[in-house]
Design a protein around this motif. Sequence first.
Motif, PDB file in Angstrom:
ATOM      1  N   LEU A 187     -13.071  -5.628   3.304  1.00 45.56           N
ATOM      2  CA  LEU A 187     -13.064  -4.174   3.470  1.00 45.56           C
ATOM      3  C   LEU A 187     -12.939  -3.764   4.933  1.00 45.56           C
ATOM      4  CD1 LEU A 187     -15.701  -3.122   0.807  1.00 45.56           C
ATOM      5  CD2 LEU A 187     -13.228  -2.856   0.709  1.00 45.56           C
ATOM      6  N   PHE A 188     -13.095  -4.716   5.855  1.00 41.68           N
ATOM      7  CA  PHE A 188     -12.786  -4.447   7.258  1.00 41.68           C
ATOM      8  C   PHE A 188     -11.366  -3.894   7.379  1.00 41.68           C
ATOM      9  CE2 PHE A 188     -10.836  -5.668  11.255  1.00 41.68           C
ATOM     10  CZ  PHE A 188     -11.789  -5.371  12.215  1.00 41.68           C
ATOM     11  N   SER A 189     -10.452  -4.462   6.602  1.00 45.16           N
ATOM     12  CA  SER A 189      -9.051  -4.032   6.659  1.00 45.16           C
ATOM     13  C   SER A 189      -8.889  -2.589   6.214  1.00 45.16           C
ATOM     14  CB  SER A 189      -8.181  -4.948   5.796  1.00 45.16           C
ATOM     15  OG  SER A 189      -8.191  -6.259   6.305  1.00 45.16           O
ATOM     16  N   ASP A 190      -9.718  -2.161   5.246  1.00 43.20           N
ATOM     17  CA  ASP A 190      -9.667  -0.771   4.804  1.00 43.20           C
ATOM     18  C   ASP A 190      -9.971   0.167   5.958  1.00 43.20           C
ATOM     19  OD1 ASP A 190      -9.704   1.599   3.390  1.00 43.20           O
ATOM     20  OD2 ASP A 190     -11.701   1.278   2.575  1.00 43.20           O
ATOM     21  N   GLY A 191     -11.092  -0.104   6.646  1.00 47.71           N
ATOM     22  CA  GLY A 191     -11.456   0.746   7.775  1.00 47.71           C
ATOM     23  C   GLY A 191     -10.422   0.704   8.880  1.00 47.71           C
ATOM     24  N   TYR A 192      -9.943  -0.510   9.209  1.00 43.93           N
ATOM     25  CA  TYR A 192      -9.002  -0.647  10.325  1.00 43.93           C
ATOM     26  C   TYR A 192      -7.665   0.025  10.017  1.00 43.93           C
ATOM     27  CZ  TYR A 192      -6.105  -2.600  13.985  1.00 43.93           C
ATOM     28  OH  TYR A 192      -5.240  -2.720  15.056  1.00 43.93           O
ATOM     29  N   VAL A 193      -7.078  -0.321   8.877  1.00 44.69           N
ATOM     30  CA  VAL A 193      -5.729   0.165   8.556  1.00 44.69           C
ATOM     31  C   VAL A 193      -5.711   1.676   8.399  1.00 44.69           C
ATOM     32  CG1 VAL A 193      -3.918   0.125   6.803  1.00 44.69           C
ATOM     33  CG2 VAL A 193      -4.952  -2.008   7.570  1.00 44.69           C
ATOM     34  N   ASN A 194      -6.754   2.224   7.779  1.00 48.41           N
ATOM     35  CA  ASN A 194      -6.779   3.677   7.590  1.00 48.41           C
ATOM     36  C   ASN A 194      -7.064   4.427   8.889  1.00 48.41           C
ATOM     37  OD1 ASN A 194      -6.170   4.110   4.824  1.00 48.41           O
ATOM     38  ND2 ASN A 194      -8.166   3.293   4.268  1.00 48.41           N
ATOM     39  N   ASN A 195      -7.894   3.869   9.750  1.00 45.69           N
ATOM     40  CA  ASN A 195      -8.236   4.588  10.977  1.00 45.69           C
ATOM     41  C   ASN A 195      -7.196   4.406  12.070  1.00 45.69           C
ATOM     42  OD1 ASN A 195     -10.058   6.343  12.310  1.00 45.69           O
ATOM     43  ND2 ASN A 195     -10.815   4.636  13.527  1.00 45.69           N
ATOM     44  N   VAL A 196      -6.550   3.250  12.115  1.00 44.30           N
ATOM     45  CA  VAL A 196      -5.614   2.992  13.208  1.00 44.30           C
ATOM     46  C   VAL A 196      -4.426   3.946  13.141  1.00 44.30           C
ATOM     47  CG1 VAL A 196      -4.140   1.244  12.081  1.00 44.30           C
ATOM     48  CG2 VAL A 196      -4.570   1.129  14.556  1.00 44.30           C
ATOM     49  N   ILE A 197      -4.005   4.317  11.945  1.00 47.86           N
ATOM     50  CA  ILE A 197      -2.865   5.229  11.847  1.00 47.86           C
ATOM     51  C   ILE A 197      -3.251   6.623  12.333  1.00 47.86           C
ATOM     52  CG2 ILE A 197      -3.253   5.998   9.472  1.00 47.86           C
ATOM     53  CD1 ILE A 197       0.148   5.091  11.053  1.00 47.86           C
ATOM     54  N   GLY A 198      -4.505   7.014  12.085  1.00 49.94           N
ATOM     55  CA  GLY A 198      -4.969   8.295  12.613  1.00 49.94           C
ATOM     56  C   GLY A 198      -5.084   8.268  14.122  1.00 49.94           C
ATOM     57  N   SER A 199      -5.440   7.095  14.661  1.00 47.35           N
ATOM     58  CA  SER A 199      -5.575   6.967  16.116  1.00 47.35           C
ATOM     59  C   SER A 199      -4.227   7.067  16.820  1.00 47.35           C
ATOM     60  CB  SER A 199      -6.248   5.627  16.460  1.00 47.35           C
ATOM     61  OG  SER A 199      -7.567   5.580  15.973  1.00 47.35           O
ATOM     62  N   VAL A 200      -3.204   6.406  16.243  1.00 46.27           N
ATOM     63  CA  VAL A 200      -1.913   6.351  16.939  1.00 46.27           C
ATOM     64  C   VAL A 200      -0.976   7.490  16.566  1.00 46.27           C
ATOM     65  CG1 VAL A 200      -2.072   3.840  17.100  1.00 46.27           C
ATOM     66  CG2 VAL A 200      -0.781   4.848  15.211  1.00 46.27           C
TER      67      VAL A 200
END
Length: 517
Positions: free
Chosen positions: A49-62
């Motif tokens: 589930l680390f990937s869930d947090g990373y993938v969903n948040n990174v797109i909002g960041s960039v």
Amino acid sequence: MFGFKKKKKGEEPQPVVAHDGTGDAAPPVDDNKKFWHALFPIVACGAGLFSDGYVNNVIGSVSPIFKQIYGDEWNNSNAKHFVNDIAFAGTVVGMLIFGYTSDHWSRTGSLLVSTLILIIFTALAAASYWHGETIGMFNILTAWRFFVGIGIGGEYPAGSVACAESTGEMKSGTRNAWFILFTNSMIDWGFVFGAFVPYVVAAACNNNRLETMWRAPLGIGVVFPLVLFLLRLKLKEPEEFSRESMKNTKTPYWLVLKYYGFRLFIISVVWFLYDFSAYAFSLYASPILGSIYGDTAPFTTVFGWNTVIMLFYIPGTMLGAPVSDRLGPRWTLILGVTLQSIVGFIMAGCYAKLAQPSVVGAFAVVYGLFLSFGELGPGNNIGLLASKTCATGVRGQYYGIAAAVGKIGAFVGTYVFPYIQAAGGDDLTKQNQYPFYVSSSLCLLSAALVYFFVPEIGQDTIAKEDAKFRAHLESRGWDVRQLGLKKGESADTLENNVTPIAVGKDQTFASKEAISR
């Protein structure tokens, strides 16, 4: 606190002596080896589930980078509206598909397939290209992120459910904490890295080479699931699943719905309300900070403060994990959303004073507390409640449906969030106050629903829930000997091999082989 035992000063380790029934002593038990053996499936199943947090948040960041690189092509494209949240749609599809396969095929098989999907399409998203056309590239990026969502979706019903079942091997009094540390805490660390990695890349690029600044963070999302895939190759099916699954029989859905329907509805609504706020606020943290600093702020400044804000998820989830064992998931969730609502109302009332570049530190702290209390409450405990308020035979589908409704809440939140802001008109302060008013009100609603309609969850709830569900099925004439059958077995072969098990006032039946296990 989490299963370790302290040795008294001067105390020598004593061998544990058992007997095998013939009078011979068995070899000493290696408690340390047993601990790590029990912990491994919890880590391997839940940490994805680390990937869930990373993938969903990174797109909002960039995503603010897209505006600067592509200008009107980005502002006028459909991708601007869908690239952030299309993964939620894919996640819903993945949750429903893998919820079914995790119950009727295999927990570990479903995990391996979903992880492969995540690896492949995360890499493709980072490399998005369409014959040199910008709009085509936006469209293909959106499409790949949908399939990334499907891979993420499999982590919930297969990974989290298997993680919950595996915690039964850990010391009583620590099981809820272990589940939280390798499910929701992993999502939150993913959020943090989804903000921090863009900051590091932006700093390395000196705020130039903007295309690298958005592609590299997306591509780095491949690394963790790739490592996890290798670990998962060694996984076996959880023991509870082997005993109680319905993989070899037709699920009596009407009996399941009558027994669990209302409970599933309440859990799903609470998850919807939580994700409605949590994902919207995480995706819009960078834009909110950008509104404080203006369009001229360096990306390192916006990404840096975004990372600080995301870090406030961590104390909420890490410190809240043992609280869920002490107070129980139900009361911890109520405590968390109540505190979050209080901070949210304060945030809304004081937003005009906090939303200033000179006090951005105070803004980050108050906003961070709002996020942290959310993790202490529903963030940590809604998945725990979903995984432990139903029987093993339907747990994947039950959890998958509840989580899917939650992700629909996330999708709705990211879609509705701009409209809530737009209700403030041209007043930037009101635009950012209104979401806090809405979210805080929803927190109070969640607390009421959990207080009145959600049962208490104990350390042995999974085993007790399985026994109660067996009794329910038997009382309706369903042959419980069909549960957990191995390949090649049938209920007829077990006709003379059943024995009653008493659980409280209920009595159900299990095979002698299952009892010996």
